[in-house]
Design a protein around this motif. Structure first.
Motif, PDB file in Angstrom:
ATOM      1  N   ASP A  78       8.705  35.194  17.400  1.00  0.00           N
ATOM      2  CA  ASP A  78       9.668  35.327  16.129  1.00  0.00           C
ATOM      3  C   ASP A  78      10.556  34.261  15.885  1.00  0.00           C
ATOM      4  N   PRO A  79      10.122  33.274  14.955  1.00  0.00           N
ATOM      5  CA  PRO A  79      11.050  32.290  14.684  1.00  0.00           C
ATOM      6  C   PRO A  79      12.435  32.650  14.352  1.00  0.00           C
ATOM      7  N   GLY A  80      12.786  33.616  13.911  1.00  0.00           N
ATOM      8  CA  GLY A  80      14.124  34.133  13.486  1.00  0.00           C
ATOM      9  C   GLY A  80      14.944  34.747  14.488  1.00  0.00           C
ATOM     10  N   PHE A  81      14.399  34.835  15.747  1.00  0.00           N
ATOM     11  CA  PHE A  81      15.040  35.646  16.849  1.00  0.00           C
ATOM     12  C   PHE A  81      16.358  35.282  17.254  1.00  0.00           C
ATOM     13  N   GLN A  82      17.311  36.070  17.229  1.00  0.00           N
ATOM     14  CA  GLN A  82      18.670  35.787  17.733  1.00  0.00           C
ATOM     15  C   GLN A  82      18.997  36.570  18.869  1.00  0.00           C
ATOM     16  N   PRO A  83      19.722  36.114  19.840  1.00  0.00           N
ATOM     17  CA  PRO A  83      20.180  37.126  20.992  1.00  0.00           C
ATOM     18  C   PRO A  83      21.253  38.107  20.819  1.00  0.00           C
ATOM     19  N   GLN A  84      21.025  39.158  21.552  1.00  0.00           N
ATOM     20  CA  GLN A  84      21.948  40.031  21.301  1.00  0.00           C
ATOM     21  C   GLN A  84      22.417  40.624  22.857  1.00  0.00           C
ATOM     22  N   LEU A  85      23.368  41.487  23.162  1.00  0.00           N
ATOM     23  CA  LEU A  85      23.388  42.169  24.484  1.00  0.00           C
ATOM     24  C   LEU A  85      22.334  42.762  24.799  1.00  0.00           C
ATOM     25  N   PRO A  86      21.852  42.606  25.954  1.00  0.00           N
ATOM     26  CA  PRO A  86      20.640  43.392  26.337  1.00  0.00           C
ATOM     27  C   PRO A  86      20.820  44.965  26.364  1.00  0.00           C
ATOM     28  N   THR A  87      19.956  45.814  26.303  1.00  0.00           N
ATOM     29  CA  THR A  87      19.992  47.096  26.428  1.00  0.00           C
ATOM     30  C   THR A  87      18.857  47.766  27.500  1.00  0.00           C
ATOM     31  N   LEU A  88      19.000  48.659  28.338  1.00  0.00           N
ATOM     32  CA  LEU A  88      18.056  49.305  29.257  1.00  0.00           C
ATOM     33  C   LEU A  88      17.602  50.612  28.788  1.00  0.00           C
ATOM     34  N   PRO A  89      16.510  51.121  29.347  1.00  0.00           N
ATOM     35  CA  PRO A  89      15.964  52.246  29.120  1.00  0.00           C
ATOM     36  C   PRO A  89      17.068  53.168  29.390  1.00  0.00           C
ATOM     37  N   TYR A  90      17.287  54.312  28.801  1.00  0.00           N
ATOM     38  CA  TYR A  90      18.008  55.394  29.160  1.00  0.00           C
ATOM     39  C   TYR A  90      17.675  55.868  30.515  1.00  0.00           C
ATOM     40  N   CYS A  91      18.621  55.786  31.610  1.00  0.00           N
ATOM     41  CA  CYS A  91      18.416  56.222  33.181  1.00  0.00           C
ATOM     42  C   CYS A  91      19.227  57.782  33.073  1.00  0.00           C
TER      43      CYS A  91
END
Length: 394
Positions: A198-211
């Motif tokens: 994705d050429p337009g991808f911008q980083p965000q704070l990661p998220t994890l699957p709900y545990c």
């Protein structure tokens, strides 16, 4: 002193010989598969390889946004470190998740044989190794052994690989992504997916699957302390942690999390170092990784070394304080200010030194601790902690 140095030198030489012995037989196991005809009829669209540590895996979760969009409803197989497999299988994006025991893959020929046999049971349309600091004996070897029509990786650095090893393994890939612009892991990962997804991808704070995990046995308000690190020299001292715990308001329960013998020993020392241990719940070596994520996700705050706990805290939107060394400063912590939700970035406490960025090639004698960790005082951490507690109350 001379006798001690001689014994250490002998031990080092024996370990090196044993490692070369293992590598020789591993090469024979691999060659036995590489010489066989490709007879597999099973196919998949994508093999993702991400076999490094827990913290790296958590930071990489942000990149999955791009992979999910490009490979929506495709058959995707993930090879990850066995430590994080329980988290990965909660993500419905992956058709299969194969956890790899890094130690056994290197030192058990039987384990290696069956793992490689499983790996070569499927032909993949694409193979992507998403790690910037490549490892010749792990991620790169898996790329070589995988049956893939098109293999993509990072050109990377020499943090975990020698120049000769990299020259050998570069030929395993059809495409290598270059990076000379970004130092932060979140931006390094984002740059990679911009080149391939994705050429337009911008980083965000990661998220994890709900545990999901029942924390009713804990108080409503509790602080998680992660007092160890994978490299023991980068762990802040027990006495300092005890002093910090003794200053935290009594309304907060203290929960200790971690894994391994070293963590257990440090936990026991901490319990004997604090003024009162009544409000401390020691869960070291008593939780799975999923339970650990569940506990952190409901905490008021997390305090720890530069290790997985502070990254899990950020990914579950819990504020944290990170006592960090200077070896990889600005790569893993602190997070870039351009990444949103700054309140949940780990609050990094460091003692700035001229040698920051050394990559753990320390110019000071290492006696139990790195000098940059030793220089972090309790008053520095208390200043950040009190500020954070005030923000939480507001």
């Amino acid at each position: 002193m001379g006798k001690v140095n001689f014994i250490l030198m002998i031990k080092y030489c024996l370990c090196k010989l044993y490692f070369k012995y293992q590598c020789f037989f591993n090469a024979l196991v691999d060659l036995s598969f590489l010489l066989l005809k490709k007879q597999t009829q099973n196919t998949a669209d994508l093999l993702l390889i991400k076999v490094d540590a827990i913290g790296d895996f958590v930071l990489w979760q942000d990149s999955l946004r791009a992979y999910r969009e490009k490979y929506f409803e495709k058959k995707v197989v993930l090879i990850c470190n066995n430590l994080v497999r329980e988290i990965a299988i909660l993500d419905p994006f992956f058709s299969e998740v194969w956890g790899i025991d890094r130690k056994h893959f290197l030192f058990s020929r039987k384990y290696r044989y069956f793992f490689v046999k499983q790996l070569r049971s499927i032909t993949f349309r694409e193979v992507i190794s998403a790690t910037f600091s490549r490892e010749y004996y792990y991620s790169d070897r898996l790329v070589k052994l995988a049956l893939g029509l098109y293999k993509i990786g990072y050109n990377g650095d020499f943090e975990n690989i020698t120049k000769d090893q990299k020259n050998k393994s570069d030929i395993y890939f059809q495409k290598l992504v270059n990076n000379s612009l970004y130092r932060s892991e979140l931006f390094i990962n984002a740059h990679f997916v911009r080149q391939i997804c994705d050429p337009g991808f911008q980083p965000q704070l990661p998220t994890l699957p709900y545990c999901s995990f029942d924390t009713t046995f804990l108080r409503e308000r509790y602080c998680v302390f992660s007092i160890s690190a994978s490299y023991s020299a980068r762990a802040w001292s027990i006495d300092n942690y005890a002093e910090i715990i003794d200053t935290i308001p009594l309304e907060y329960e203290i929960v200790l999390l971690g894994y391994g013998k070293d963590d257990c020993n440090r936990g026991d020392l901490l319990l004997h170092s604090v003024r009162t241990s009544d409000r401390i719940t020691n869960l070291i070596n008593k939780t799975t990784i999923v339970e650990m994520v569940g506990i952190i996700s409901k905490a008021s705050l997390v305090v720890g070394n530069d290790s997985s706990a502070v990254h899990i805290a950020a990914a579950t939107r819990v504020p944290s304080i990170c006592i960090a060394p200077g070896a990889h400063y600005n790569r893993f912590v602190p997070y870039p200010k351009e990444v949103s939700e700054c309140f949940y970035h780990p609050r990094v406490v460091v003692c700035q030194m001229f040698c920051f960025g050394c990559g753990y090639h320390c110019c000071f004698p290492i006696v139990n601790q790195l000098q940059c960790i030793k220089n972090v005082t309790t008053s520095m951490v208390l200043k950040e902690l009190n500020k954070l507690l005030d923000e939480i109350k507001k």
